[in-house]
Write a protein that holds these residues in place. Structure first.
Motif, PDB file in Angstrom:
ATOM      1  N   UNK A  73     -14.700  12.281 -17.423  1.00 39.91           N
ATOM      2  CA  UNK A  73     -15.507  11.309 -16.703  1.00 39.91           C
ATOM      3  C   UNK A  73     -14.563  10.388 -15.941  1.00 39.91           C
ATOM      4  N   UNK A  74     -14.769  10.278 -14.639  1.00 33.35           N
ATOM      5  CA  UNK A  74     -13.910   9.498 -13.749  1.00 33.35           C
ATOM      6  C   UNK A  74     -14.612   8.194 -13.400  1.00 33.35           C
ATOM      7  N   UNK A  75     -14.002   7.078 -13.779  1.00 33.67           N
ATOM      8  CA  UNK A  75     -14.540   5.753 -13.477  1.00 33.67           C
ATOM      9  C   UNK A  75     -14.038   5.298 -12.110  1.00 33.67           C
ATOM     10  N   UNK A  76     -14.910   4.658 -11.354  1.00 31.36           N
ATOM     11  CA  UNK A  76     -14.551   4.062 -10.062  1.00 31.36           C
ATOM     12  C   UNK A  76     -14.552   2.551 -10.244  1.00 31.36           C
ATOM     13  N   UNK A  77     -13.377   1.933 -10.114  1.00 24.44           N
ATOM     14  CA  UNK A  77     -13.237   0.490 -10.272  1.00 24.44           C
ATOM     15  C   UNK A  77     -13.258  -0.178  -8.900  1.00 24.44           C
ATOM     16  N   UNK A  78     -14.065  -1.219  -8.756  1.00 22.40           N
ATOM     17  CA  UNK A  78     -14.130  -1.962  -7.504  1.00 22.40           C
ATOM     18  C   UNK A  78     -12.910  -2.877  -7.388  1.00 22.40           C
ATOM     19  N   UNK A  79     -12.211  -2.782  -6.252  1.00 22.19           N
ATOM     20  CA  UNK A  79     -11.041  -3.625  -5.989  1.00 22.19           C
ATOM     21  C   UNK A  79     -11.287  -4.442  -4.725  1.00 22.19           C
ATOM     22  N   UNK A  80     -10.571  -5.546  -4.611  1.00 22.14           N
ATOM     23  CA  UNK A  80     -10.729  -6.428  -3.450  1.00 22.14           C
ATOM     24  C   UNK A  80     -10.084  -5.829  -2.209  1.00 22.14           C
ATOM     25  N   UNK A  81      -8.910  -5.209  -2.389  1.00 23.68           N
ATOM     26  CA  UNK A  81      -8.158  -4.681  -1.253  1.00 23.68           C
ATOM     27  C   UNK A  81      -7.498  -3.377  -1.690  1.00 23.68           C
ATOM     28  N   UNK A  82      -7.976  -2.267  -1.171  1.00 23.18           N
ATOM     29  CA  UNK A  82      -7.481  -0.961  -1.608  1.00 23.18           C
ATOM     30  C   UNK A  82      -5.999  -0.789  -1.311  1.00 23.18           C
ATOM     31  N   UNK A  83      -5.553  -1.235  -0.156  1.00 25.11           N
ATOM     32  CA  UNK A  83      -4.137  -1.082   0.192  1.00 25.11           C
ATOM     33  C   UNK A  83      -3.235  -1.839  -0.790  1.00 25.11           C
ATOM     34  N   UNK A  84      -3.635  -3.059  -1.148  1.00 24.02           N
ATOM     35  CA  UNK A  84      -2.862  -3.821  -2.137  1.00 24.02           C
ATOM     36  C   UNK A  84      -2.864  -3.124  -3.493  1.00 24.02           C
ATOM     37  N   UNK A  85      -4.021  -2.602  -3.897  1.00 24.79           N
ATOM     38  CA  UNK A  85      -4.108  -1.915  -5.188  1.00 24.79           C
ATOM     39  C   UNK A  85      -3.273  -0.639  -5.204  1.00 24.79           C
ATOM     40  N   UNK A  86      -3.201   0.059  -4.076  1.00 23.02           N
ATOM     41  CA  UNK A  86      -2.344   1.249  -3.976  1.00 23.02           C
ATOM     42  C   UNK A  86      -0.887   0.858  -4.145  1.00 23.02           C
ATOM     43  N   UNK A  87      -0.483  -0.217  -3.481  1.00 20.53           N
ATOM     44  CA  UNK A  87       0.908  -0.693  -3.617  1.00 20.53           C
ATOM     45  C   UNK A  87       1.227  -1.064  -5.055  1.00 20.53           C
ATOM     46  N   UNK A  88       0.284  -1.746  -5.716  1.00 21.27           N
ATOM     47  CA  UNK A  88       0.490  -2.146  -7.106  1.00 21.27           C
ATOM     48  C   UNK A  88       0.505  -0.934  -8.045  1.00 21.27           C
ATOM     49  N   UNK A  89      -0.289   0.085  -7.716  1.00 26.83           N
ATOM     50  CA  UNK A  89      -0.277   1.321  -8.510  1.00 26.83           C
ATOM     51  C   UNK A  89       1.106   1.940  -8.486  1.00 26.83           C
ATOM     52  N   UNK A  90       1.654   2.085  -7.293  1.00 24.14           N
ATOM     53  CA  UNK A  90       2.975   2.709  -7.153  1.00 24.14           C
ATOM     54  C   UNK A  90       4.074   1.840  -7.753  1.00 24.14           C
ATOM     55  N   UNK A  91       3.998   0.537  -7.550  1.00 23.83           N
ATOM     56  CA  UNK A  91       5.011  -0.372  -8.102  1.00 23.83           C
ATOM     57  C   UNK A  91       4.976  -0.390  -9.627  1.00 23.83           C
ATOM     58  N   UNK A  92       3.788  -0.164 -10.200  1.00 20.21           N
ATOM     59  CA  UNK A  92       3.633  -0.202 -11.647  1.00 20.21           C
ATOM     60  C   UNK A  92       3.855   1.130 -12.339  1.00 20.21           C
ATOM     61  N   UNK A  93       4.296   2.143 -11.595  1.00 17.77           N
ATOM     62  CA  UNK A  93       4.583   3.434 -12.200  1.00 17.77           C
ATOM     63  C   UNK A  93       3.421   4.406 -12.193  1.00 17.77           C
ATOM     64  N   UNK A  94       2.348   4.076 -11.478  1.00 19.94           N
ATOM     65  CA  UNK A  94       1.218   4.989 -11.363  1.00 19.94           C
ATOM     66  C   UNK A  94       1.447   5.996 -10.248  1.00 19.94           C
ATOM     67  N   UNK A  95       0.549   6.981 -10.158  1.00 19.38           N
ATOM     68  CA  UNK A  95       0.644   8.027  -9.137  1.00 19.38           C
ATOM     69  C   UNK A  95      -0.641   8.071  -8.323  1.00 19.38           C
ATOM     70  N   UNK A  96      -0.512   8.419  -7.063  1.00 25.85           N
ATOM     71  CA  UNK A  96      -1.674   8.650  -6.214  1.00 25.85           C
ATOM     72  C   UNK A  96      -2.012  10.133  -6.317  1.00 25.85           C
ATOM     73  N   UNK A  97      -3.241  10.452  -6.689  1.00 26.81           N
ATOM     74  CA  UNK A  97      -3.644  11.843  -6.866  1.00 26.81           C
ATOM     75  C   UNK A  97      -4.459  12.379  -5.696  1.00 26.81           C
ATOM     76  N   UNK A  98      -4.828  11.511  -4.769  1.00 22.80           N
ATOM     77  CA  UNK A  98      -5.575  11.947  -3.591  1.00 22.80           C
ATOM     78  C   UNK A  98      -5.167  11.087  -2.411  1.00 22.80           C
ATOM     79  N   UNK A  99      -5.569  11.527  -1.253  1.00 23.36           N
ATOM     80  CA  UNK A  99      -5.471  10.668  -0.073  1.00 23.36           C
ATOM     81  C   UNK A  99      -6.613   9.666  -0.153  1.00 23.36           C
ATOM     82  N   UNK A 100      -6.564   8.649   0.673  1.00 25.22           N
ATOM     83  CA  UNK A 100      -7.693   7.729   0.770  1.00 25.22           C
ATOM     84  C   UNK A 100      -8.863   8.501   1.359  1.00 25.22           C
ATOM     85  N   UNK A 101     -10.007   8.367   0.715  1.00 20.78           N
ATOM     86  CA  UNK A 101     -11.223   9.045   1.166  1.00 20.78           C
ATOM     87  C   UNK A 101     -12.248   7.989   1.564  1.00 20.78           C
TER      88      UNK A 101
END
Length: 127
Positions: A73-101
C-alpha cells in the motif's frame, strides 16, 4: 483543491501484477466496490465505499511507469513544495523512484524511498 493540511495522507493505492484479481479480493474482504479507470488498453480501479460511492483507495496494475513498484500500500503525503521535498529527500539519504508525474493540471507527485527502504509518494497541489 484539497483542504487536507500539509503532512496529511491524501491518497493510498496498491500496485500489483494482477489488479483484476486483487480488486475482487478487497471487494469481498473489505466490502469496497470497484470503479474502473481507463489506462488505455487496460483498467486500473478506484475502490469505493458502497454507502456513497466515495473513492477511498486505488488498485493499479504494475505496468508502464508503475512496473517496478513494490506490491505494498503506497501512501501519498501532501507537501507544501514538491521541489523542496525532493531536495530534502536526496539530502537525507532517500531515493527518487520515479520522475515527477502530473495528475491533471491541479497536482503533481513523485514516488520516493526513505533511507530505511520504505516507499511513499509526495503529493503537491498546484495553483
Amino acid at each position: 483543491m484539497s483542504t487536507a493540511p500539509i503532512g496529511s495522507v491524501v491518497w493510498t493505492d496498491l500496485t500489483v501484477k494482477n489488479a483484476d484479481n486483487v480488486k475482487d479480493f478487497y471487494a469481498q474482504v473489505v466490502g469496497w466496490q470497484a470503479n474502473p479507470v481507463s489506462m488505455g488498453d487496460y483498467d486500473d480501479f478506484t475502490m469505493q465505499l458502497p454507502s456513497n460511492n466515495q473513492d477511498v483507495v486505488g488498485i493499479c496494475h504494475a505496468k508502464g511507469d508503475n512496473a517496478n513498484l513494490p506490491a505494498q500500500w503506497l501512501l501519498y503525503f501532501k507537501v507544501a513544495n514538491l521541489d523542496d521535498s525532493i531536495s530534502q529527500t536526496q539530502a537525507g539519504g532517500g531515493k527518487l523512484l520515479s520522475a515527477i508525474k502530473h495528475y491533471g493540471s491541479q497536482s503533481r507527485y513523485i514516488i520516493i524511498q526513505d533511507p530505511a527502504g520504505a516507499v511513499c509518494a509526495l503529493f503537491e497541489e498546484t495553483p
